[in-house]
Design a protein around this motif. Sequence first.
Motif, short mmCIF file in Angstrom:
data_model
loop_
_atom_site.label_atom_id
_atom_site.label_comp_id
_atom_site.label_asym_id
_atom_site.label_seq_id
_atom_site.Cartn_x
_atom_site.Cartn_y
_atom_site.Cartn_z
N ASP A 1 2.73 1.64 -3.41
CA ASP A 1 1.84 2.11 -4.47
C ASP A 1 1.58 3.61 -4.33
O ASP A 1 1.44 4.33 -5.34
N LYS A 2 1.53 4.09 -3.09
CA LYS A 2 1.36 5.53 -2.87
C LYS A 2 2.62 6.29 -3.27
O LYS A 2 2.54 7.42 -3.76
N LYS B 1 1.48 10.03 -4.03
CA LYS B 1 0.75 10.42 -2.82
C LYS B 1 1.67 10.47 -1.60
O LYS B 1 1.35 11.12 -0.60
N SER C 1 2.43 6.51 -7.07
CA SER C 1 1.41 7.44 -7.56
C SER C 1 1.69 8.89 -7.16
O SER C 1 1.00 9.81 -7.62
N GLU D 1 0.83 -1.20 0.00
CA GLU D 1 0.00 0.00 0.00
C GLU D 1 0.87 1.25 0.00
O GLU D 1 0.60 2.22 -0.72
#
Length: 259
Positions: free
Chosen positions: A193-194, A199, A197, A190
């Motif tokens: 992936d952030k 984030k 991206s 998680e």
Amino acid sequence: MTMTPQKLVERLRSQGGRYIALHLRYEKDMLSFTGCTYGLTEAESEELRIMRENTNHWKVKKINSTEQRVGGFCPLTPKEMGIFLESLGYPPITTIYIASGEIYGGEARLSELKSRFPNIISKEALATAEELEPFANHGSQTAALDYIISIESNVFVPSHSGNMARAVEGHRRFLGHRRTINPDRKGLVELFDKLESGKLKLGSSFSRLVQEMHKNRQGAPRKRNGPLPGIKGRARLRTEESFYENPFPECICRSKKAF
């Protein structure tokens, strides 16, 4: 004179004293068996699919790679392991022994870990070709080398929870709860992936998230987890933590200082 695992440990210690044993399960057969293709090329993914379909004793032939990764069932990649260890606070000078077979993608893929931790050492770098020759074509004996070197390490970190990783963890617990860091693969994916991206960004905030996630996953004494409630029969046994992974309290009779 015959080369022994203890000699390899001595050579490792002579290069810097303390070391991490990283059980990097990024071999071709592991990736094919788990159906994990994240970060691979289309050609590599296809090669793994064909291998899985042609291996008769593997029952599952079609696997959703994305679901496997999101569920935390995939080995972390060399790049992800580099980010993970860096976020835990290990400095670039840390000596890391790679306990594994041939890394899928070779040096090109391992370079993503080496860019953060240049002091990466393999058994091939510790021993001569002549010393390793008796172990050639004997996978179990080669694995035994990695097993003993991992037992003796200051820190053991598995990228996937396979049989060897669980056995090493249990053995280290028996020897005094030596530090074993079990990555929370589902939680880490998680975060990764952030990062991808945009984030999240690498830095102190990201490191705090990783460290908080793993403060209770470093081999401290704890009783073995029992089976999940409400489940019966053989399924009940499968939900119970393996004795070989955690022999506490039955086989640990007195308090020992962690390594």
